[in-house]
Design an enzyme around this catalytic site. Sequence first.
Site, PDB file in Angstrom:
ATOM      1  CG  ASP A  37      -2.057   1.249   1.080  1.00 47.15           C
ATOM      2  OD1 ASP A  37      -2.560   1.198   0.011  1.00 47.15           O
ATOM      3  OD2 ASP A  37      -2.079   1.833   2.128  1.00 47.15           O
ATOM      4  CE1 TYR A  41      -6.393   4.617   8.083  1.00 48.51           C
ATOM      5  CE2 TYR A  41      -4.579   5.424   7.022  1.00 48.51           C
ATOM      6  CZ  TYR A  41      -5.707   5.060   6.972  1.00 48.51           C
ATOM      7  OH  TYR A  41      -6.401   5.077   5.758  1.00 48.51           O
ATOM      8  CD  GLU A  49      -1.161   5.856   3.486  1.00 46.02           C
ATOM      9  OE1 GLU A  49      -1.942   6.466   3.184  1.00 46.02           O
ATOM     10  OE2 GLU A  49      -1.850   4.685   3.954  1.00 46.02           O
TER      11      GLU A  49
END
Length: 388
Positions: free
Chosen positions: A26, A154, A28
Amino acid sequence: MNIITDTQALEAFCDACRAHPYVTVDTEFLRERTYWPQLCLVQMAHPGEGEDSAAIIDPLAEGISLEPLFALMRDESVVKVFHAARQDLEIFWNLGGLIPAPLFDTQVAAMVCGYGDQVGYETLVRKIVGAKLDKSSRFTDWAQRPLSDKQLAYALADVTHLRGIYEKLARELRESGRAEWVAEEMATLLSPDTYRNDPDEAWRRLKTRSSSDKFLAVAKALAAWRERRAQERNVPRSRLLKDDALLEIASNRPKTLEELGRSRLLLREARKGDVAQEILAAVAEGEATPPEKRPRPPEPAQNRPGTGALVDLLKVLLKARAEEMGVAPKLLASTEDLTRLANDDEPDVPALRGWRRKAFGELALQLRRGEIALSASRKGIEIVELDD
């Protein structure tokens, strides 16, 4: 947490990942103030329980090279698992000139497995892993340093829970024989054309009501200029010229700085200097486009009599088939597919290609030709074959 800030540690973690059949990935990023997304974090995890099985990579760390990560993304022996991969893949394409492969998108797989249309990661975490995510850090500034423990936790959860989701969905796909369905869906994500922003095609994103070919030629030239300039300066398109201002200019077609300055929607910096001169040059270029080379608006659909009713019938068939197969209806066919199926004998739509044709498309054509009918019973909607 395993936070990687140097190239040597990144290379060691990527080497560890190669010992496993898959990694979850993933990113960000920020893109509100730039044209190209600014990569702020990369999160990865491989199968395992210890802290060493997951890592947060800081691409903003001084001196770090992402080449070991790019090499892993190119490694065909390791499956790369993402959720809703489109924007993550765009980052890898822009920074490394690559598209991670083999690729598995859990959002697409979840649609095939009946979890709903474009199901979110949080929903899958709850339904499959049985955990709850803290989403309070979702919209924080990922470019700031140092990041808080809450932000890092997170970010890491976006790949640690993804392992269980991937394994469950992959197992369901094998048992249902639908793994090839997901593989077909990956074709678009794996195509470089998906991530190329061609300035000459930028005008197609504009929402215009005019069908004038001269207006469209000027709008196309302005959109192409804006796209190139935004890419070169790495600023959002709207910072140069908002859509409504672009369309106003294409309509008025100013020839002088004074005429351009009368535009009520134009931003201050676009009223003078190089930007203003380039806008006028784009207008002139569009006006000079020969008629045969001007863009044409898409032909409005000519619906046959009874099209609306037939589309409604196709929607009933679609929903019935989706429920029977346990998949999201959107995966089988879109509303546009149904409209074109109602109007054409053999339209070129996704619903009539690959596995979709077998699952839904052939039945849709049979319904359109009057070879089958739909019947309501206590069991739901049933397909009835009609005699010649």
